[in-house]
Design an enzyme around this catalytic site. Structure first.
Site, PDB file in Angstrom:
ATOM      1  N   HIS A 189     -94.390  58.038 -41.122  1.00 50.29           N
ATOM      2  CA  HIS A 189     -94.510  59.480 -41.340  1.00 50.29           C
ATOM      3  C   HIS A 189     -95.044  60.202 -40.125  1.00 50.29           C
ATOM      4  CE1 HIS A 189     -93.220  60.128 -45.205  1.00 50.29           C
ATOM      5  NE2 HIS A 189     -94.051  59.315 -45.799  1.00 50.29           N
ATOM      6  N   GLU A 432     -64.181  46.714 -31.243  1.00 51.71           N
ATOM      7  CA  GLU A 432     -65.510  46.112 -31.185  1.00 51.71           C
ATOM      8  C   GLU A 432     -65.452  44.589 -31.187  1.00 51.71           C
ATOM      9  OE1 GLU A 432     -67.854  47.314 -34.604  1.00 51.71           O
ATOM     10  OE2 GLU A 432     -66.097  47.422 -35.880  1.00 51.71           O
ATOM     11  N   ASP A 456     -71.228  45.927 -31.317  1.00 49.34           N
ATOM     12  CA  ASP A 456     -70.619  44.637 -31.625  1.00 49.34           C
ATOM     13  C   ASP A 456     -69.837  44.081 -30.445  1.00 49.34           C
ATOM     14  OD1 ASP A 456     -71.415  43.892 -34.232  1.00 49.34           O
ATOM     15  OD2 ASP A 456     -70.244  45.556 -35.028  1.00 49.34           O
ATOM     16  N   CYS A 503     -68.544  54.879 -29.874  1.00 50.11           N
ATOM     17  CA  CYS A 503     -69.546  55.252 -30.871  1.00 50.11           C
ATOM     18  C   CYS A 503     -70.678  54.236 -30.964  1.00 50.11           C
ATOM     19  CB  CYS A 503     -68.905  55.474 -32.229  1.00 50.11           C
ATOM     20  SG  CYS A 503     -68.007  54.032 -32.814  1.00 50.11           S
TER      21      CYS A 503
HETATM   22  C1  PEP Z   1     -70.670  49.241 -33.075  1.00 46.70           C
HETATM   23  O1  PEP Z   1     -70.476  48.083 -33.419  1.00 46.70           O
HETATM   24  O2  PEP Z   1     -70.810  49.608 -31.894  1.00 46.70           O
HETATM   25  C2  PEP Z   1     -70.786  50.304 -34.091  1.00 46.70           C
HETATM   26  C3  PEP Z   1     -70.843  51.574 -33.748  1.00 46.70           C
HETATM   27  O3  PEP Z   1     -70.824  49.929 -35.390  1.00 46.70           O
HETATM   28  P1  PEP Z   1     -72.099  49.356 -36.152  1.00 46.70           P
HETATM   29  O4  PEP Z   1     -73.303  49.581 -35.254  1.00 46.70           O
HETATM   30  O5  PEP Z   1     -72.153  50.118 -37.425  1.00 46.70           O
HETATM   31  O6  PEP Z   1     -71.737  47.922 -36.294  1.00 46.70           O
HETATM   32 MG    MG Z   2     -69.819  47.509 -35.435  1.00 45.94          MG
END
Ligand code: PEP
Ligand code: MG
Length: 573
Positions: A189, A432, A456, A503
């Site tokens: 918190h 990935e 990943d 991402c």
């Molecule tokens: C990733 O593998 O980079 C990803 C964005 O997915 P997650 O972190 O949800 O496995």
């Molecule tokens: Mg992933």
């Protein structure tokens, strides 16, 4: 110098104010039968007193920090109204013949233990809520005044063993420069509150409370987690400058919110998007100037429940995100369960290597009804905004084709039912798994876009478990193998007239920004709060410079050399 966890950024210098804890003495002796009812009454009165105190605190929090933050106190009030919790304490007084305060303490301890053993970090931290409520009841039973930070008269740095949510709300914000606490983690918190109030904080310092006296000079560096007690002149001077630089930097970031993510020479513009887990996260995305949602992790809809979410439930969630982001794009990733995330109601196998096992698209293609329900919900929501679909953990072209045939079935069903959906909706995949990166030219024919999941991709390429701290020194986003794969994916997509985003965490890591920009990445998706930092870097270099850095990095043979090059373009204050 002490080192703790950097919980909320910023630098402050000021005088220490110790949040003193009144000594609470618990009477642990047994009580005679005839006193039991009196103890129960004391307990009930203390619960009523706690309720009215918390009602007031909640109202104050709503006014000053908004409804959402004030919900913490709603949760506290719920504990006070929970008949199971209250009855357990009364039963303990009666059966064990102990004092009211002792019974509260005992029951509170078992609850705290349960929370502390939970796997989820967020739930673990909720043990603090129970402690906050329990301590309040005990103090009310014993008639101990509850110290507040509401009447501070000068600007101070608060030093405490732990800051409870009720302490943070009651304090006079004008007078608090920063916090430092012995306890707490990144999602405690104290950390959450400090961040939302934009007050620098360092937590988890273990023993700062016993080392500091009232009035000591303190430096809090919430960027690095470093705290100085009575520093010498040279250090003070250094930090005065850092403090000013950081203020300027913060101001600059604020001014960037509505500016495009384009290079200094305007030769290249990219898209900066946010990763979200629930519709609630959209607010933060918009506040930080996200141009879209680059990854909506839908797993949360499926977790902490007893059965699969219905199509309707999913539709409502996706629609809410689509509508609040429109006309900006929202990439919804289909269910990525398995690995470390299991669903108790799905009867998932125990595997020796769950990260190489029956997960994500593999599971969905074996249970196509789960995928179809989700795709129907996504398609229906696509009518209300600019939605894109993304499949996780793709390792071969056949998986895309199979998933697309389920998508096609879902579309035909909706056609028949006369339900509208976006006919031009883009479909892409996460890259990935190394095999997908290597055959990106083949996969590019099957998709509208790629989004590189570096979290990943790095673990599989380097054979380094992303959660294992024993090999975390080998988890290198800037390893030449990773850089080559990224470049190959971007080039393959461009050659086929498609686009590539990223991402994974690397997209929000400022030391990689210049290299990724120079490699031609089209979209960067990250936690919302990283967006302004990445934008500032993109706007401060030319496209030629970025391309030159990318070329240099790709030609280097040693990871350390690449890291050094990357660090030199990080340009933080
Ligand atoms: C990733 O593998 O980079 C990803 C964005 O997915 P997650 O972190 O949800 O496995
Ligand atoms: Mg992933």
């Amino acid at each position: 110098m002490l080192k703790g966890i950097a919980a909320s950024p910023g630098i402050e210098i000021g005088k220490a104010y110790l949040l003193k804890e009144h000594q609470v003495v618990i009477d642990t002796t047994h009580i005679p039968e005839e006193k039991i009812n009196r103890e129960i009454k004391k307990f009930e009165e203390a619960v009523e007193a706690s309720k009215s105190q918390l009602e007031k605190i909640k109202q104050k929090a709503e006014k000053e920090m908004g409804r959402e933050k004030a919900e913490i106190f709603g949760a506290h009030l719920m504990v006070l109204e929970d008949p199971v919790f209250l009855d357990e304490i009364k039963a303990k007084i009666r059966n064990d013949k102990i004092t009211a305060e002792n019974a509260v303490l005992q029951v509170m301890k078992t609850y705290i233990e349960t929370f502390k053993n939970m796997e989820d970090e967020y739930l673990r931290e909720r043990a603090a809520d129970i402690k906050d409520v329990g301590d309040r009841i005990i103090k009310n039973i014993l008639g101990i005044p509850i110290q507040t930070l509401s009447d501070l008269t000068e600007k101070v740095i608060i030093i405490a063993k732990d800051l409870k949510p009720s302490d943070t709300v009651q304090m006079n914000k004008e007078k608090v420069l920063a916090f430092a606490t012995d306890m707490g983690g990144r999602t405690s918190h104290t950390a959450i509150m400090a961040k939302s109030l934009e007050i620098p904080a360092v937590v988890g310092l273990i023993d700062i409370y016993s080392k500091v006296k009232d009035g000591d000079t303190i430096i809090i560096d919430g960027n690095t987690g470093i705290v100085y007690i009575n520093p010498d002149k040279a250090i003070l001077k250094k930090y005065e400058k850092l403090k000013q630089d950081y203020k300027k930097y913060r101001q600059e970031l604020k001014e960037l919110k509505d500016l495009p993510a384009e290079t200094l020479d305007k030769a290249r513009r990219v898209e900066l998007c946010a990763n979200i887990g629930t519709p609630k996260d959209v607010k933060g995305a918009l506040e930080n100037g996200a141009e879209g949602i680059g990854l909506y992790r839908t797993e949360f809809l499926y977790m902490d429940r007893e059965s699969l979410p219905s199509e309707e439930e999913q539709f409502e969630a996706y629609k809410e995100v689509a509508q609040s982001m429109a006309p900006r794009p929202v990439i919804i990733r289909t269910l990525d369960i398995g690995g470390d995330k299991k669903l108790p109601y799905l009867d998932m196998p125990n595997e020796l290597n769950p990260f190489l096992g029956w997960r994500a698209i593999r599971m969905c293609l074996d249970r196509p009804h789960i995928l179809k329900t989700q795709l129907r919900a996504i398609l229906r929501a696509s009518h209300y905004g600019n939605i894109r679909i993304m499949y996780p953990m793709i390792s071969r072209a056949e998986e895309i084709r199979k998933a697309n045939s389920v998508l096609e079935e879902a579309k035909q069903e909706l056609e028949k039912e006369g339900i509208p959906y976006d006919k031009n909706l883009q479909v892409g995949i996460m890259v990935e798994i190394p095999s997908a990166a290597v055959i990106a030219d083949i996969l590019a024919k099957e998709v509208d876009f790629f989004s590189i999941g570096t979290n990943d991709l790095i673990q599989y390429t380097l054979a380094v478990d992303r959660m294992n701290e024993h090999v975390s020194n080998l988890y290198d986003p800037l390893h030449p193998a990773v850089l080559r794969l990224i470049k190959q994916v971007i080039d393959a997509s461009h050659k086929a007239g498609k686009w590539t985003g990223m991402c994974g965490e690397m997209a929000g890591d400022v030391s990689s920004t210049a290299i990724l920009l120079g490699m031609g990445l089209d979209e960067f998706s990250m936690s919302a709060s990283s967006i302004p930092h990445v934008k500032r870097i993109i706007r401060s270099i030319t496209y030629d410079e970025a391309r030159q850095i990318a070329r240099e990095a790709l030609n280097m043979e040693n990871i350390e050399d690449i890291k050094k090059l990357a660090e030199s373009y990080k340009i933080l204050p």
